[in-house]
Design a protein around this motif. Structure first.
Motif, PDB file in Angstrom:
ATOM      1  N   ASP A 269       7.855   5.558 -11.486  1.00  0.00           N
ATOM      2  CA  ASP A 269       6.741   4.640 -12.300  1.00  0.00           C
ATOM      3  C   ASP A 269       7.174   3.600 -10.829  1.00  0.00           C
ATOM      4  OD1 ASP A 269       6.550   5.926 -14.073  1.00  0.00           O
ATOM      5  OD2 ASP A 269       7.428   5.660 -15.335  1.00  0.00           O
ATOM      6  N   ALA A 270       7.745   3.586  -9.442  1.00  0.00           N
ATOM      7  CA  ALA A 270       8.003   2.888  -8.696  1.00  0.00           C
ATOM      8  C   ALA A 270       6.552   1.914  -8.386  1.00  0.00           C
ATOM      9  CB  ALA A 270       8.804   3.240  -7.374  1.00  0.00           C
ATOM     10  N   VAL A 271       6.801   0.091  -7.872  1.00  0.00           N
ATOM     11  CA  VAL A 271       6.095  -0.231  -8.027  1.00  0.00           C
ATOM     12  C   VAL A 271       6.321  -1.536  -6.722  1.00  0.00           C
ATOM     13  CG1 VAL A 271       4.486  -0.377 -10.465  1.00  0.00           C
ATOM     14  CG2 VAL A 271       6.225  -2.065  -9.914  1.00  0.00           C
ATOM     15  N   LEU A 272       4.982  -1.964  -6.763  1.00  0.00           N
ATOM     16  CA  LEU A 272       5.307  -3.226  -5.045  1.00  0.00           C
ATOM     17  C   LEU A 272       5.166  -4.286  -6.609  1.00  0.00           C
ATOM     18  CD1 LEU A 272       6.162  -4.519  -2.887  1.00  0.00           C
ATOM     19  CD2 LEU A 272       3.067  -4.691  -2.782  1.00  0.00           C
ATOM     20  N   GLY A 273       6.079  -5.244  -6.926  1.00  0.00           N
ATOM     21  CA  GLY A 273       6.418  -6.177  -8.252  1.00  0.00           C
ATOM     22  C   GLY A 273       7.464  -7.332  -7.645  1.00  0.00           C
ATOM     23  N   PRO A 274       7.378  -7.918  -8.470  1.00  0.00           N
ATOM     24  CA  PRO A 274       8.585  -9.196  -8.321  1.00  0.00           C
ATOM     25  C   PRO A 274      10.006  -8.394  -8.542  1.00  0.00           C
ATOM     26  CG  PRO A 274       7.115  -9.140 -10.505  1.00  0.00           C
ATOM     27  CD  PRO A 274       6.803  -7.678 -10.110  1.00  0.00           C
ATOM     28  N   ILE A 275      10.886  -9.901  -7.168  1.00  0.00           N
ATOM     29  CA  ILE A 275      11.675  -9.684  -6.876  1.00  0.00           C
ATOM     30  C   ILE A 275      12.762  -9.523  -7.900  1.00  0.00           C
ATOM     31  CG2 ILE A 275      12.390 -11.901  -6.565  1.00  0.00           C
ATOM     32  CD1 ILE A 275      13.258 -10.693  -3.028  1.00  0.00           C
ATOM     33  N   THR A 276      12.852  -9.931  -9.013  1.00  0.00           N
ATOM     34  CA  THR A 276      14.033 -10.343  -9.865  1.00  0.00           C
ATOM     35  C   THR A 276      13.524  -8.854 -11.015  1.00  0.00           C
ATOM     36  OG1 THR A 276      12.669 -11.600 -11.834  1.00  0.00           O
ATOM     37  CG2 THR A 276      14.046 -12.481  -9.447  1.00  0.00           C
ATOM     38  N   TYR A 277      12.575  -8.418 -10.939  1.00  0.00           N
ATOM     39  CA  TYR A 277      12.297  -7.472 -11.906  1.00  0.00           C
ATOM     40  C   TYR A 277      13.499  -6.253 -11.807  1.00  0.00           C
ATOM     41  CZ  TYR A 277       9.899  -4.479 -15.917  1.00  0.00           C
ATOM     42  OH  TYR A 277       9.872  -3.741 -16.443  1.00  0.00           O
ATOM     43  N   ASP A 278      14.312  -5.301 -11.115  1.00  0.00           N
ATOM     44  CA  ASP A 278      14.312  -4.718 -10.725  1.00  0.00           C
ATOM     45  C   ASP A 278      17.031  -5.176 -11.591  1.00  0.00           C
ATOM     46  OD1 ASP A 278      13.615  -2.024 -11.028  1.00  0.00           O
ATOM     47  OD2 ASP A 278      13.931  -2.091  -8.740  1.00  0.00           O
ATOM     48  N   LEU A 279      16.614  -6.320 -11.492  1.00  0.00           N
ATOM     49  CA  LEU A 279      17.879  -7.420 -11.632  1.00  0.00           C
ATOM     50  C   LEU A 279      17.866  -7.447 -13.202  1.00  0.00           C
ATOM     51  CD1 LEU A 279      17.711  -9.756  -9.035  1.00  0.00           C
ATOM     52  CD2 LEU A 279      19.521  -8.171  -8.520  1.00  0.00           C
TER      53      LEU A 279
ATOM     54  N   ASN B 247       1.260  -1.206  -0.454  1.00  0.00           N
ATOM     55  CA  ASN B 247      -0.221  -0.120  -0.043  1.00  0.00           C
ATOM     56  C   ASN B 247       1.336   1.078   0.422  1.00  0.00           C
ATOM     57  OD1 ASN B 247      -2.132  -1.025  -0.347  1.00  0.00           O
ATOM     58  ND2 ASN B 247      -1.751  -1.697   3.050  1.00  0.00           N
ATOM     59  N   ILE B 248       2.193   1.132  -0.574  1.00  0.00           N
ATOM     60  CA  ILE B 248       2.697   2.507  -1.086  1.00  0.00           C
ATOM     61  C   ILE B 248       3.239   2.882  -1.932  1.00  0.00           C
ATOM     62  CG2 ILE B 248       4.999   2.971  -0.487  1.00  0.00           C
ATOM     63  CD1 ILE B 248       3.897   2.990   2.178  1.00  0.00           C
ATOM     64  N   PHE B 249       3.340   1.897  -2.612  1.00  0.00           N
ATOM     65  CA  PHE B 249       3.473   2.294  -4.312  1.00  0.00           C
ATOM     66  C   PHE B 249       2.298   0.769  -4.980  1.00  0.00           C
ATOM     67  CE2 PHE B 249       7.837   2.710  -3.643  1.00  0.00           C
ATOM     68  CZ  PHE B 249       7.676   3.851  -3.708  1.00  0.00           C
ATOM     69  N   PRO B 250       1.486   1.300  -5.671  1.00  0.00           N
ATOM     70  CA  PRO B 250       0.752   0.956  -6.436  1.00  0.00           C
ATOM     71  C   PRO B 250       0.880  -1.145  -6.582  1.00  0.00           C
ATOM     72  CG  PRO B 250       1.007   2.556  -8.587  1.00  0.00           C
ATOM     73  CD  PRO B 250       2.663   2.477  -7.392  1.00  0.00           C
ATOM     74  N   GLU B 251       0.254  -2.120  -7.324  1.00  0.00           N
ATOM     75  CA  GLU B 251       1.333  -2.793  -7.515  1.00  0.00           C
ATOM     76  C   GLU B 251       1.473  -3.331  -9.011  1.00  0.00           C
ATOM     77  OE1 GLU B 251      -1.515  -5.967  -5.190  1.00  0.00           O
ATOM     78  OE2 GLU B 251      -1.325  -5.160  -4.224  1.00  0.00           O
ATOM     79  N   TYR B 252       2.359  -4.112  -8.789  1.00  0.00           N
ATOM     80  CA  TYR B 252       2.838  -4.503 -10.526  1.00  0.00           C
ATOM     81  C   TYR B 252       1.750  -5.713 -10.893  1.00  0.00           C
ATOM     82  CZ  TYR B 252       6.144  -3.791 -13.888  1.00  0.00           C
ATOM     83  OH  TYR B 252       7.110  -3.421 -15.453  1.00  0.00           O
ATOM     84  N   ASP B 253       0.207  -5.510 -11.288  1.00  0.00           N
ATOM     85  CA  ASP B 253      -0.363  -7.143 -11.075  1.00  0.00           C
ATOM     86  C   ASP B 253      -0.507  -7.328 -12.344  1.00  0.00           C
ATOM     87  OD1 ASP B 253      -1.460  -4.517 -12.553  1.00  0.00           O
ATOM     88  OD2 ASP B 253      -3.260  -4.875 -10.838  1.00  0.00           O
ATOM     89  N   ARG B 254      -1.497  -8.591 -12.838  1.00  0.00           N
ATOM     90  CA  ARG B 254      -1.711  -8.764 -13.745  1.00  0.00           C
ATOM     91  C   ARG B 254      -2.275  -8.429 -14.896  1.00  0.00           C
ATOM     92  NH1 ARG B 254      -2.310 -14.011 -14.556  1.00  0.00           N
ATOM     93  NH2 ARG B 254      -2.921 -15.145 -17.105  1.00  0.00           N
ATOM     94  N   ILE B 255      -2.862  -7.384 -14.679  1.00  0.00           N
ATOM     95  CA  ILE B 255      -2.989  -6.326 -15.963  1.00  0.00           C
ATOM     96  C   ILE B 255      -2.666  -5.679 -16.661  1.00  0.00           C
ATOM     97  CG2 ILE B 255      -4.514  -4.048 -16.137  1.00  0.00           C
ATOM     98  CD1 ILE B 255      -6.695  -5.129 -13.664  1.00  0.00           C
ATOM     99  N   LEU B 256      -0.845  -4.846 -15.386  1.00  0.00           N
ATOM    100  CA  LEU B 256      -0.395  -3.865 -16.035  1.00  0.00           C
ATOM    101  C   LEU B 256       0.546  -4.411 -16.261  1.00  0.00           C
ATOM    102  CD1 LEU B 256       1.370  -1.375 -16.423  1.00  0.00           C
ATOM    103  CD2 LEU B 256       1.886  -1.904 -13.840  1.00  0.00           C
ATOM    104  N   LEU B 257       1.345  -6.021 -15.707  1.00  0.00           N
ATOM    105  CA  LEU B 257       1.688  -7.075 -16.597  1.00  0.00           C
ATOM    106  C   LEU B 257       1.766  -7.415 -18.081  1.00  0.00           C
ATOM    107  CD1 LEU B 257       2.724  -8.852 -13.798  1.00  0.00           C
ATOM    108  CD2 LEU B 257       4.668  -7.696 -14.991  1.00  0.00           C
ATOM    109  N   SER B 258      -0.387  -7.774 -18.339  1.00  0.00           N
ATOM    110  CA  SER B 258      -0.463  -7.923 -19.643  1.00  0.00           C
ATOM    111  C   SER B 258      -0.776  -7.016 -20.396  1.00  0.00           C
ATOM    112  CB  SER B 258      -1.774  -8.863 -18.914  1.00  0.00           C
ATOM    113  OG  SER B 258      -1.904  -9.747 -18.301  1.00  0.00           O
TER     114      SER B 258
END
Length: 332
Positions: free
Chosen positions: A208-218, A128-139
């Motif tokens: 554009d920071a989000v809450l999402g998969p741990i490997t994304y920034d890597l 609840n700090i940043f938007p979620e990198y959810d299925r809708i956004l990833l899709s």
């Protein structure tokens, strides 16, 4: 009155008794522009973000969150959200890309600093700090590939069989991405957005920071569209990150091979997205120079698709598109 004049008037009101000069600092893939402001004894950076196209509030929010995590981000000196102007501290003139191109022997030191800072960002993660990198956004990001890369860039809209292939593969990719532990994600943590500074690195372009998969920034960091490294080197840095992340208590997989597989599958999502974005930047936004970075991204994508049997249908689709690409060519 054009925006540059508005900007000059705003700065004059802030510093009425000081001589002030502007010079271009950088531009990015959005409508934002950046200028370096030279004042007696110091320089600052001013962001010009036209309100009708850009919203400065996510930048201010992310800057506050990251700063509290002891991440070196620009300090906010002044702001005018109605006009879309932010005055920021200056993190320097040298990006990681410039530094690594000039002296690649410094890569280990610079990437270790980037890893340490990324771990700080991830350790600060909360819901609840940043938007979620959810299925809708990833899709939505995955759809950039057929819409902009295939249809607009290659003039090869997917036929029914290709649509079915993409749907099947996209579902596999999303299942992997969404099963990964969720942390704060910068979303463009790469060599153009890391500044050589003290403390190192300085971090920019994080709005554009989000809450999402741990490997994304890597993936952004090590499978960078703008500078490439040998796979053995990437593997070494990934192991170093993984060991530090485990020590910091981050929720990485205890089996490195599983963690690396997640990293590669996350990469497939990002590479497909980036190919679409680069095409969109060219044809919609009149920024054709991004086309020259497509081959590196496609190489990353092909390597991963060939490695995993579940992704072989996408690999075969790319084979067909490669013939189309040879006919189309790149225009710079």
């Amino acid at each position: 009155m054009d925006r540059l004049q508005l900007l000059e008037y705003w700065l004059k009101a802030l510093y009425p008794d000081q001589p002030c000069t502007l010079s271009p600092a950088s531009a990015d893939a959005s409508f934002r522009r950046y200028f370096r402001v030279s004042l007696p004894g110091k320089t600052l950076i001013v962001m010009d973000a036209p309100p009708q196209q850009e919203d400065c509030r996510p930048f201010l929010h992310a800057a506050s969150i990251f700063s509290r995590a002891s991440v070196h981000v620009p300090a906010i000196v002044a702001q005018d959200l109605n006009q879309g102007f932010l005055l920021l501290s200056d993190l320097g003139t040298t990006t990681y890309l410039q530094a690594l191109t000039a002296a690649p022997e410094n890569a280990n030191r610079l990437y270790q600093d980037a890893i340490d800072t990324l771990i700080k960002i991830q350790c600060a993660s909360q819901k609840n700090i940043f938007p979620e990198y959810d299925r809708i956004l990833l899709s939505r990001e995955l759809e950039l590939f057929p819409d902009w890369y295939m249809t607009r860039h290659l003039h090869a809209p997917p036929d029914d069989d290709q649509k079915n292939t993409l749907k099947t593969v996209f579902n596999l990719i999303l299942a992997n991405n969404l099963a990964q532990p969720q942390v704060f994600v910068h979303r463009d943590y790469h060599s153009r957005n890391l500044m050589v500074s003290t403390p190192n690195p300085g971090i920019i372009d994080f709005q554009d920071a989000v809450l999402g998969p741990i490997t994304y920034d890597l993936v952004s960091l090590f499978k960078d569209a703008y500078i490439q490294w040998e796979e053995a080197q990437i593997l070494d840095w990934m192991i170093r990150y993984w060991e530090k992340a485990r020590h910091a208590g981050l929720p990485v997989a205890t089996d490195f091979s599983i963690f690396y597989r997640d990293f590669e599958w996350m990469g497939v999502q990002r590479h497909l997205k980036v190919l679409g974005i680069f095409a969109r930047l060219c044809y919609r936004d009149n920024k054709p120079t991004y086309l020259q970075d497509m081959p590196a991204v496609m190489q990353y994508l092909r390597q991963t698709c060939e490695r995993y049997s579940e992704l072989h249908p996408l690999s075969r689709l790319l084979d067909r598109l490669e013939d189309r690409q040879a006919e189309t060519g790149y225009t710079f």
